[in-house]
Design a protein around this motif. Structure first.
Motif, PDB file in Angstrom:
ATOM      1  N   SER A 331       0.769  -1.223   0.023  1.00 44.70           N
ATOM      2  CA  SER A 331       0.060   0.072   0.077  1.00 44.70           C
ATOM      3  C   SER A 331       0.848   1.298   0.121  1.00 44.70           C
ATOM      4  CB  SER A 331      -0.993   0.014   1.141  1.00 44.70           C
ATOM      5  OG  SER A 331      -0.171  -0.067   2.548  1.00 44.70           O
ATOM      6  N   GLN A 332       2.009   1.265   0.669  1.00 42.17           N
ATOM      7  CA  GLN A 332       2.782   2.328   0.524  1.00 42.17           C
ATOM      8  C   GLN A 332       4.178   2.420  -0.134  1.00 42.17           C
ATOM      9  OE1 GLN A 332       1.659   5.043   2.463  1.00 42.17           O
ATOM     10  NE2 GLN A 332      -0.012   3.790   2.871  1.00 42.17           N
ATOM     11  N   GLY A 333       4.474   0.959  -0.410  1.00 47.07           N
ATOM     12  CA  GLY A 333       5.737   0.913  -1.434  1.00 47.07           C
ATOM     13  C   GLY A 333       7.140   0.789  -0.533  1.00 47.07           C
ATOM     14  N   ASP A 334       8.017  -0.067  -1.125  1.00 46.29           N
ATOM     15  CA  ASP A 334       9.088  -0.037  -0.592  1.00 46.29           C
ATOM     16  C   ASP A 334      10.490   0.152  -1.376  1.00 46.29           C
ATOM     17  OD1 ASP A 334       9.307  -2.210  -2.209  1.00 46.29           O
ATOM     18  OD2 ASP A 334       9.883  -3.822  -0.693  1.00 46.29           O
ATOM     19  N   GLY A 335      10.331   0.809  -2.567  1.00 42.20           N
ATOM     20  CA  GLY A 335      11.395   1.280  -3.564  1.00 42.20           C
ATOM     21  C   GLY A 335      11.193   0.116  -4.729  1.00 42.20           C
ATOM     22  N   ARG A 336      11.048  -1.083  -4.468  1.00 38.38           N
ATOM     23  CA  ARG A 336      10.756  -2.053  -5.412  1.00 38.38           C
ATOM     24  C   ARG A 336       9.300  -2.287  -5.862  1.00 38.38           C
ATOM     25  NH1 ARG A 336      14.234  -7.348  -4.484  1.00 38.38           N
ATOM     26  NH2 ARG A 336      13.219  -7.752  -6.425  1.00 38.38           N
ATOM     27  N   THR A 337       8.444  -2.576  -4.884  1.00 39.13           N
ATOM     28  CA  THR A 337       7.029  -2.625  -4.971  1.00 39.13           C
ATOM     29  C   THR A 337       6.473  -1.238  -4.636  1.00 39.13           C
ATOM     30  OG1 THR A 337       7.080  -4.935  -4.359  1.00 39.13           O
ATOM     31  CG2 THR A 337       5.067  -3.799  -4.093  1.00 39.13           C
ATOM     32  N   LEU A 338       5.543  -0.879  -5.633  1.00 38.47           N
ATOM     33  CA  LEU A 338       5.028   0.536  -5.413  1.00 38.47           C
ATOM     34  C   LEU A 338       3.426   0.389  -5.570  1.00 38.47           C
ATOM     35  CD1 LEU A 338       7.479   2.599  -7.136  1.00 38.47           C
ATOM     36  CD2 LEU A 338       7.419   2.459  -4.757  1.00 38.47           C
ATOM     37  N   PRO A 339       2.694   1.339  -5.103  1.00 38.92           N
ATOM     38  CA  PRO A 339       1.019   1.141  -5.017  1.00 38.92           C
ATOM     39  C   PRO A 339       0.787   1.299  -6.765  1.00 38.92           C
ATOM     40  CG  PRO A 339       1.798   2.430  -3.078  1.00 38.92           C
ATOM     41  CD  PRO A 339       3.139   2.239  -3.893  1.00 38.92           C
ATOM     42  N   HIS A 340       1.391   2.302  -7.210  1.00 41.93           N
ATOM     43  CA  HIS A 340       1.103   2.487  -8.594  1.00 41.93           C
ATOM     44  C   HIS A 340       1.299   1.375  -9.727  1.00 41.93           C
ATOM     45  CE1 HIS A 340       5.032   4.700  -8.400  1.00 41.93           C
ATOM     46  NE2 HIS A 340       5.289   3.885  -9.353  1.00 41.93           N
ATOM     47  N   HIS A 341       1.865   0.157  -8.909  1.00 42.36           N
ATOM     48  CA  HIS A 341       1.931  -1.091 -10.019  1.00 42.36           C
ATOM     49  C   HIS A 341       0.726  -1.645  -9.960  1.00 42.36           C
ATOM     50  CE1 HIS A 341       6.557  -1.412  -8.867  1.00 42.36           C
ATOM     51  NE2 HIS A 341       6.346  -0.465  -9.616  1.00 42.36           N
ATOM     52  N   PHE A 342      -0.145  -1.537  -8.938  1.00 42.53           N
ATOM     53  CA  PHE A 342      -1.357  -2.082  -8.961  1.00 42.53           C
ATOM     54  C   PHE A 342      -2.585  -1.057  -9.601  1.00 42.53           C
ATOM     55  CE2 PHE A 342       1.303  -3.603  -5.161  1.00 42.53           C
ATOM     56  CZ  PHE A 342       1.736  -4.484  -5.810  1.00 42.53           C
ATOM     57  N   ASP A 343      -3.535  -2.168 -10.028  1.00 43.28           N
ATOM     58  CA  ASP A 343      -5.014  -1.529 -10.489  1.00 43.28           C
ATOM     59  C   ASP A 343      -5.550  -0.668  -8.928  1.00 43.28           C
ATOM     60  OD1 ASP A 343      -7.520  -0.656 -10.670  1.00 43.28           O
ATOM     61  OD2 ASP A 343      -7.966  -2.446 -12.247  1.00 43.28           O
ATOM     62  N   PRO A 344      -5.527   0.416  -9.092  1.00 40.95           N
ATOM     63  CA  PRO A 344      -6.353   1.161  -7.788  1.00 40.95           C
ATOM     64  C   PRO A 344      -7.376   0.408  -7.111  1.00 40.95           C
ATOM     65  CG  PRO A 344      -6.443   2.646  -9.532  1.00 40.95           C
ATOM     66  CD  PRO A 344      -5.644   1.565 -10.088  1.00 40.95           C
ATOM     67  N   HIS A 345      -8.332   0.059  -8.132  1.00 43.11           N
ATOM     68  CA  HIS A 345      -9.354  -0.626  -7.589  1.00 43.11           C
ATOM     69  C   HIS A 345      -9.230  -1.909  -6.752  1.00 43.11           C
ATOM     70  CE1 HIS A 345     -11.899   2.336  -9.275  1.00 43.11           C
ATOM     71  NE2 HIS A 345     -11.189   2.200 -10.449  1.00 43.11           N
ATOM     72  N   VAL A 346      -8.308  -2.736  -7.536  1.00 41.00           N
ATOM     73  CA  VAL A 346      -7.798  -4.041  -7.022  1.00 41.00           C
ATOM     74  C   VAL A 346      -7.053  -3.942  -5.711  1.00 41.00           C
ATOM     75  CG1 VAL A 346      -6.350  -6.149  -7.469  1.00 41.00           C
ATOM     76  CG2 VAL A 346      -7.661  -5.074  -9.232  1.00 41.00           C
ATOM     77  N   LEU A 347      -6.345  -2.912  -5.770  1.00 42.97           N
ATOM     78  CA  LEU A 347      -5.291  -2.584  -4.335  1.00 42.97           C
ATOM     79  C   LEU A 347      -6.662  -2.180  -3.211  1.00 42.97           C
ATOM     80  CD1 LEU A 347      -2.886  -1.813  -2.894  1.00 42.97           C
ATOM     81  CD2 LEU A 347      -2.886   0.440  -3.682  1.00 42.97           C
ATOM     82  N   GLN A 348      -7.454  -1.350  -3.483  1.00 42.89           N
ATOM     83  CA  GLN A 348      -8.392  -1.027  -2.557  1.00 42.89           C
ATOM     84  C   GLN A 348      -9.236  -2.374  -2.147  1.00 42.89           C
ATOM     85  OE1 GLN A 348     -12.082   1.203  -3.965  1.00 42.89           O
ATOM     86  NE2 GLN A 348     -11.738   2.457  -2.125  1.00 42.89           N
ATOM     87  N   ALA A 349      -9.536  -3.234  -2.938  1.00 37.95           N
ATOM     88  CA  ALA A 349     -10.140  -4.695  -2.782  1.00 37.95           C
ATOM     89  C   ALA A 349      -9.018  -5.319  -1.586  1.00 37.95           C
ATOM     90  CB  ALA A 349     -10.496  -5.372  -3.707  1.00 37.95           C
ATOM     91  N   PHE A 350      -7.896  -5.047  -2.047  1.00 39.68           N
ATOM     92  CA  PHE A 350      -7.008  -5.978  -1.152  1.00 39.68           C
ATOM     93  C   PHE A 350      -7.031  -5.589   0.177  1.00 39.68           C
ATOM     94  CE2 PHE A 350      -2.750  -5.652   0.533  1.00 39.68           C
ATOM     95  CZ  PHE A 350      -2.466  -6.843   0.921  1.00 39.68           C
ATOM     96  N   MET A 351      -6.849  -4.072   0.539  1.00 38.57           N
ATOM     97  CA  MET A 351      -6.813  -3.177   1.691  1.00 38.57           C
ATOM     98  C   MET A 351      -7.938  -3.819   2.512  1.00 38.57           C
ATOM     99  SD  MET A 351      -3.879  -1.980   1.642  1.00 38.57           S
ATOM    100  CE  MET A 351      -4.135  -1.289   3.112  1.00 38.57           C
ATOM    101  N   LYS A 352      -9.162  -3.944   1.729  1.00 40.59           N
ATOM    102  CA  LYS A 352     -10.585  -4.101   2.611  1.00 40.59           C
ATOM    103  C   LYS A 352     -10.650  -5.600   2.752  1.00 40.59           C
ATOM    104  CE  LYS A 352     -13.248  -0.492   0.698  1.00 40.59           C
ATOM    105  NZ  LYS A 352     -14.752  -0.293  -0.347  1.00 40.59           N
ATOM    106  N   GLU A 353      -9.778  -6.444   2.138  1.00 42.71           N
ATOM    107  CA  GLU A 353      -9.626  -7.933   2.424  1.00 42.71           C
ATOM    108  C   GLU A 353      -8.413  -8.203   3.044  1.00 42.71           C
ATOM    109  OE1 GLU A 353     -12.087  -9.853   2.175  1.00 42.71           O
ATOM    110  OE2 GLU A 353     -13.596  -8.987   0.841  1.00 42.71           O
ATOM    111  N   SER A 354      -7.887  -7.442   3.462  1.00 41.81           N
ATOM    112  CA  SER A 354      -6.247  -7.997   3.689  1.00 41.81           C
ATOM    113  C   SER A 354      -6.258  -8.942   5.058  1.00 41.81           C
ATOM    114  CB  SER A 354      -5.455  -6.718   4.613  1.00 41.81           C
ATOM    115  OG  SER A 354      -6.107  -6.129   5.541  1.00 41.81           O
ATOM    116  N   GLU A 355      -7.527  -8.619   6.081  1.00 36.41           N
ATOM    117  CA  GLU A 355      -7.456  -9.848   6.995  1.00 36.41           C
ATOM    118  C   GLU A 355      -7.954 -11.028   6.535  1.00 36.41           C
ATOM    119  OE1 GLU A 355      -7.540 -11.555  10.598  1.00 36.41           O
ATOM    120  OE2 GLU A 355      -6.606  -9.727  10.231  1.00 36.41           O
ATOM    121  N   THR A 356      -8.700 -11.019   5.785  1.00 40.95           N
ATOM    122  CA  THR A 356      -9.037 -12.429   4.888  1.00 40.95           C
ATOM    123  C   THR A 356      -7.756 -13.079   4.419  1.00 40.95           C
ATOM    124  OG1 THR A 356     -11.359 -11.364   4.233  1.00 40.95           O
ATOM    125  CG2 THR A 356     -10.536 -13.631   3.129  1.00 40.95           C
ATOM    126  N   PHE A 357      -6.830 -12.348   3.680  1.00 42.41           N
ATOM    127  CA  PHE A 357      -5.590 -12.645   3.180  1.00 42.41           C
ATOM    128  C   PHE A 357      -4.932 -13.439   4.362  1.00 42.41           C
ATOM    129  CE2 PHE A 357      -6.678 -11.039  -0.573  1.00 42.41           C
ATOM    130  CZ  PHE A 357      -5.531 -11.105  -1.779  1.00 42.41           C
TER     131      PHE A 357
END
Length: 372
Positions: A331-357
Motif C-alpha cells: 500500500s505504501q511501497g518499498d522502492g521495488r514494490t509501489l502502489p502504482h504497480h497495481f490497479d487502484p481498485h484491486v489495491l483497494q479491494a486488497f486493503m479491505k480484504e487484508s484480514e481475509t488474506f
C-alpha cells in the motif's frame, strides 16, 4: 489409475558407476531397466515401453541427443517422457535437449532426493494425462459421470503441472492453495464493482480463476536451474531469461488448449494469468509492458496475490515479512514494490480484504513463513 510407484523406468548410460548410482537411487521405489548404448535403448523402448527414460548424452556411437530424436519420431515411443541426466552443463546443451522433446534436464553430479522428486512429478503428470485420455474415450455415453470425472481429472492435472514448477522453484503446495484463495477473495469482492461486474459476475469465471491460479508460474519449468535456483541477485542477462517464464507458461498452455474442442477453457484463463501476472498498472512490468486496463483482470488479481505471498514467505534472499509489513509495502511501497504497480481498485479491494488474506495465509501455513 496407476500410481507412480507402479511404473517402470529405463536408465541409459554407458558408465557402470553411473548406472549403479541410479539403481541405488531408484531401485527401491521402481522397476528399473538398463541399456548401455543408444541402439539397445531404442530396441528396449519399443518392445517394453518404459514409463520414463533417464538418458545420458555422452555415449559412444549414438549419443543421447540422437536417441531422443529417434524416440520422438516413433509413434510407439514419442509419448515416453525423457529426462536427460548428464555432465554436460552448458545452457546450449540444455536448450538442445529440451528442444528435442525432453521433459527435463538434470546435470551431474545430481542430488538423489531431487531426482526422485522430479521423476515422481513427471510420472504423476504422465499418468494423469493417460487417465484423462482413457476417460475421454470411454465416457461419451454417460454425460453426467463424464463431466464429474473430467473435472476431477482436470484438478489432478492442474496440481501435477503446478507441482513441476514447485519442485524446480522449491515452492510448496501451500503456496498454490494460498494463491488460489487470494485470487478468489479479490474476485468475489469486486464482482459487483461497476468496472468488473461484466466479467466477475460469472461464478463460472471465478471458478476458472481459482482453478487456473496454480499455473501462474508453470513457465519456470523452462528456466535453467543455474538461474532459477541461484542464491543472490541475478545478473541483467539472467533476469531477462527469468522473465521469459511468463512467455514459456503462456505458450505451453495455449498449445495444450488447442487439443480441447470447447470454448472458454480454463487453460485459456491459465495462459492469460501466466502471461500477465508480472505486468504493472503503470506500464513498468513484463513481458509486454502493458498498462492500465490493457492488462487482463486475471493478471491484475494474480499480481497482487503473488506479491503478497512472496512478501510473507521466506526466500533465499530474504526472511519472511509479517502480514502487517507486507500490507504496508503493497500500500505504501518499498522502492521495488509501489502502489502504482497495481490497479487502484484491486489495491483497494486488497486493503479491505487484508484480514481475509491473513486468515488464508494462517490456514495454509508452511515452513516458509510464520504469520502473527
Amino acid at each position: 489409475m496407476r500410481r507412480p510407484e507402479d511404473c517402470t523406468l529405463m536408465v541409459v548410460d554407458d558408465t557402470e558407476t553411473n548406472i549403479d548410482l541410479l539403481l541405488d537411487t531408484l531401485g527401491p521405489e521402481y522397476e528399473v531397466m538398463v541399456a548401455i548404448d543408444g541402439p539397445t535403448a531404442l530396441e528396449h523402448a519399443k518392445t517394453s515401453l518404459p514409463d520414463l527414460i533417464l538418458l545420458d548424452i555422452m555415449m559412444p556411437g549414438m549419443d543421447g541427443f540422437e536417441v531422443c530424436r529417434r524416440l520422438k519420431q516413433d509413434a510407439r515411443t514419442r509419448n515416453i517422457p525423457v529426462i536427460f541426466i548428464t555432465a554436460m552443463s552448458e545452457a546450449l546443451d540444455e536448450h538442445k535437449g529440451l528442444a528435442l522433446g525432453a521433459v527435463d534436464y538434470i546435470t551431474k553430479p545430481f542430488n538423489p532426493p531431487i531426482v526422485r522428486m522430479r521423476i515422481r512429478n513427471h510420472l504423476a503428470l504422465k499418468l494423469a494425462q493417460e487417465a484423462l485420455s482413457t476417460q475421454n474415450a470411454t465416457l461419451e455415453d454417460r454425460v453426467r459421470e463424464r463431466t464429474m470425472e473430467l473435472e476431477r481429472t482436470q484438478d489432478v492435472t492442474i496440481q501435477c503441472m503446478a507441482s513441476l514448477a514447485e519442485t524446480r522453484d522449491m515452492e510448496t503446495g501451500e503456496h498454490i492453495r494460498r494463491s488460489q484463495h487470494y485470487v478468489r477473495t479479490l474476485a468475489r469482492h469486486l464482482r459487483h464493482h461497476p468496472r468488473f461486474r461484466h466479467q466477475l459476475d460469472s461464478t463460472h469465471y471465478i471458478d476458472q480463476l481459482f482453478k487456473s491460479a496454480p499455473l501462474h508460474d508453470i513457465g519456470k519449468v523452462g528456466v535453467p536451474d543455474r538461474i532459477l535456483l541461484k542464491e543472490g541477485p541475478l545478473t541483467k542477462e539472467e533476469f531477462q531469461e527469468m522473465k521469459r517464464h511468463t512467455i514459456y507458461g503462456h505458450d505451453a498452455l495455449r498449445q495444450a488448449e488447442k487439443g480441447l474442442s470447447g470454448q472458454n477453457s480454463f487453460l485459456s484463463v491459465a495462459a492469460e494469468i501466466a502471461h500477465t501476472h508480472h505486468e504493472r498498472w503503470d506500464g513498468s512490468g513484463y513481458p509486454r509492458a502493458l498498462r492500465g486496463d490493457d492488462i487482463p483482470i486475471s493478471g491484475r488479481l494474480m499480481s497482487i496475490a503473488d506479491i503478497y505471498d512472496a512478501l510473507i514467505s521466506k526466500r533465499s534472499y530474504k526472511e519472511a515479512f509479517s502480514h502487517e509489513k507486507a500490507v504496508h509495502i503493497i500500500s505504501q511501497g518499498d522502492g521495488r514494490t509501489l502502489p502504482h504497480h497495481f490497479d487502484p481498485h484491486v489495491l483497494q479491494a486488497f486493503m479491505k480484504e487484508s484480514e481475509t488474506f491473513r486468515q488464508i495465509a494462517l490456514r495454509f501455513q508452511d515452513g516458509s513463513h510464520s504469520l502473527r
